[in-house]
Design an enzyme around this catalytic site. Structure first.
Site, PDB file in Angstrom:
ATOM      1  N   TYR A 101       0.853  -1.196   0.000  1.00  0.00           N
ATOM      2  CA  TYR A 101       0.000   0.000   0.000  1.00  0.00           C
ATOM      3  C   TYR A 101       0.880   1.233   0.000  1.00  0.00           C
ATOM      4  CZ  TYR A 101      -3.185   3.571   1.881  1.00  0.00           C
ATOM      5  OH  TYR A 101      -3.923   4.707   2.076  1.00  0.00           O
ATOM      6  N   GLU A 187      -3.747   7.513  -3.875  1.00  0.00           N
ATOM      7  CA  GLU A 187      -3.694   6.284  -3.090  1.00  0.00           C
ATOM      8  C   GLU A 187      -3.601   5.081  -4.013  1.00  0.00           C
ATOM      9  OE1 GLU A 187      -7.307   4.798  -1.041  1.00  0.00           O
ATOM     10  OE2 GLU A 187      -6.079   4.820   0.779  1.00  0.00           O
TER      11      GLU A 187
END
Ligand code: GDP
Ligand code: MN
Length: 381
Positions: A101, A187
Site C-alpha cells: 500500500y 492512493e
C-alpha cells in the site's frame, strides 16, 4: 473532484508510475476485443467511484475473451452499489507475489501532506492502522524539502528488500502527481510486487482539489466522461444548485446558509436529506416550480421541505410557485412549507386558501423539519 481508476492510472503513467497495460471498454464486445489484444486473459474492472469492488463482484479475472465479454455485459447492465456504470477497465493479468500500500494525502490537522506506506495491501488502511500499526509507516512531508531519498528509504524499509527501491521511485512519482496536478489524495491500494520483481500500481484513487481546477484545464476535461445524473443535469440547465445525498427528505431553500442549516435541523430530527437544492436569492415562481420538479424526480425522496426566508425573495411569489409546480407535477409525497420574511403572511394565506392536500404548512424551521422527518419515516415504512 475524484478521478476514475482508469483516469488516475493514465495520470500515474504520465508521471512515470508503472501501471498494468489497460484498455477502457464501453461495450461487452470492446471488452472481448481488449482481452484479445492483451493476450487472451484479462481482469475486467467496473469503473465507479466507490470502493470494495473486489468483494462486490466489480472485479472479474477472465481466462478467455468470452469470459471478459460476459463479465462486462453484466457490469454494464446494472448500477454498482447505486452508481451508474458506463465503462469497464480491461487490464492485463499479472502474477502477484505480494500486495502493498502507498498513499500521500493532505493531512488537514497539520496542514501538510502525509505519505504512507504499508507492507500489506488490498486492506482497509484505517483498520490496519488500528490493529497492526507496525505494518504502516507515515511521514509528514515538509513542502520546502519535498520527498528526498532519505525520506523514501525511511518510508520503505519495512517492505521486502527487493521492493524498496521501486516503491521509493513510485512514492516520488506520487508526490509529483500530488504537487503538479493539485491532488489532495493519491492512493494505491494495492500496490503489487510481482513474481518477476516489478512493482505496479494495481489500483488508483486520485482526488483533485476543486479550488485548483481553474489551473488544471486538462483534468477538468476528464469530467466529460463522467456519467451524467439526469436529475442533476436538469437542475444545472435551470441554473439551480443541486446536490444529491442518500437520505429521504428533499430540501429546497434559498441561500447556501439557510440550506445548510436546514440540512442540520433535518438531521437533528432523525432523518437524512435525500438531496438539497438552493433556489438562490430571487426565488421566482418559475424557479420554485422547476426546483420541485427536480427534487420530486429523485425516487428516494419520501417528503419535501421547502424552507424560504424572504428578503428580496417574496414569499407570496414562492407560494404561487409551489402551487404552479403542483399543477405541472403530481407529487407522490407531502411537501412541508415554511415561509418567513418578506410577504410571508401573504404567502401562507395563498397556500391556505389553495388547500392543496399535499401541502403541509409549518410555522417555524424546527417544526417544519420535524414534520418532514415524520412524513419521511412514515413514507419509508
Ligand atoms: P477495490 O476493491 O475496488 O479497491 O479494487 P482493486 O483494484 O483494489 O482490486 C481488488 C483486488 O483484486 C486486488 O487487491 C487484487 O487482489 C485483485 N486484482 C486486481 N487486479 C488483479 C490482477 O491483475 N491479477 C490478480 N491476480 N488479482 C488482481
Ligand atoms: Mn483498491
Amino acid at each position: 473532484m475524484d478521478l476514475y481508476e482508469h483516469q488516475g492510472k493514465e495520470l500515474f503513467a504520465r508521471h512515470g508510475i508503472p501501471v498494468p497495460r489497460g484498455i477502457v471498454a464501453e461495450s461487452p464486445e470492446a471488452a472481448r476485443a481488449a482481452t484479445e489484444t492483451l493476450g487472451g486473459a484479462s481482469v475486467v474492472k467496473v469503473q465507479v467511484q466507490v470502493g470494495g469492488r473486489g468483494k462486490g463482484g466489480g472485479i472479474v479475472l477472465a481466462d478467455t475473451p468470452d469470459e471478459a465479454e460476459t463479465a462486462a455485459a453484466r457490469m454494464l447492465s446494472e448500477p454498482f452499489k447505486g452508481h451508474p456504470v458506463t465503462r469497464v477497465l480491461v487490464e492485463e493479468r499479472v502474477q502477484i507475489s505480494r500486495e502493498l500500500y502507498a498513499a500521500i494525502t493532505l493531512d488537514r490537522s497539520t496542514g501538510t501532506d502525509l505519505a504512507m506506506v504499508a507492507s500489506e495491501g488490498g486492506v482497509d488502511i484505517e483498520e490496519l492502522a488500528r490493529t497492526r500499526p507496525e505494518a504502516l509507516r507515515r511521514l509528514h512531508v515538509d513542502p520546502e524539502i519535498g520527498l528526498r531519498p532519505y525520506h523514501l528509504r525511511g518510508l520503505t524499509n519495512l517492505l521486502p528488500g527487493e521492493a524498496r527501491d521501486l516503491v521509493g521511485e513510485i512514492l516520488a512519482g506520487l508526490y509529483d502527481v500530488l504537487a503538479q496536478e493539485d491532488a489532495t489524495l493519491v492512493e494505491v491500494n494495492p500496490l503489487v510486487l510481482l513474481e518477476d520483481g516489478r512493482v505496479l500500481a494495481l489500483d488508483a484513487k486520485v482526488t483533485i482539489d476543486d479550488n485548483a481546477l481553474f489551473r488544471q484545464p486538462e483534468i477538468e476535461m476528464l469530467k466529460s466522461v463522467f456519467p451524467i445524473d439526469p436529475v442533476e443535469f436538469r437542475a444545472r440547465e435551470a441554473g439551480l444548485q443541486y446536490v444529491k445525498l442518500d437520505g429521504e427528505v428533499g430540501i429546497i431553500g434559498n441561500g447556501a446558509g439557510l440550506v445548510m442549516s436546514t440540512l442540520d435541523v433535518v438531521q437533528q430530527a432523525g432523518v437524512g436529506a435525500a438531496n438539497f437544492l438552493d433556489v438562490g436569492g430571487g426565488a421566482s415562481a418559475e424557479a420554485m416550480a422547476t426546483s420541485l420538479e427536480v427534487i420530486l424526480s429523485d425516487p428516494n425522496v419520501k417528503s419535501v421541505l421547502v424552507n424560504i426566508f424572504g428578503g428580496i425573495t417574496r414569499c407570496d411569489l414562492v407560494a404561487e410557485g409551489v402551487l404552479e409546480a403542483l399543477q405541472r407535477v403530481e407529487p407522490r409525497v407531502r411537501i412541508v412549507v415554511r415561509l418567513d420574511g418578506t410577504n410571508a403572511e401573504e404567502g401562507r394565506r395563498i397556500l391556505e386558501e389553495a388547500g392543496h392536500p399535499k401541502i403541509v404548512p409549518a410555522a417555524t424551521m424546527l417544526e417544519a423539519a420535524q414534520r418532514a422527518a415524520e412524513l419521511a419515516k412514515a413514507g419509508a415504512a
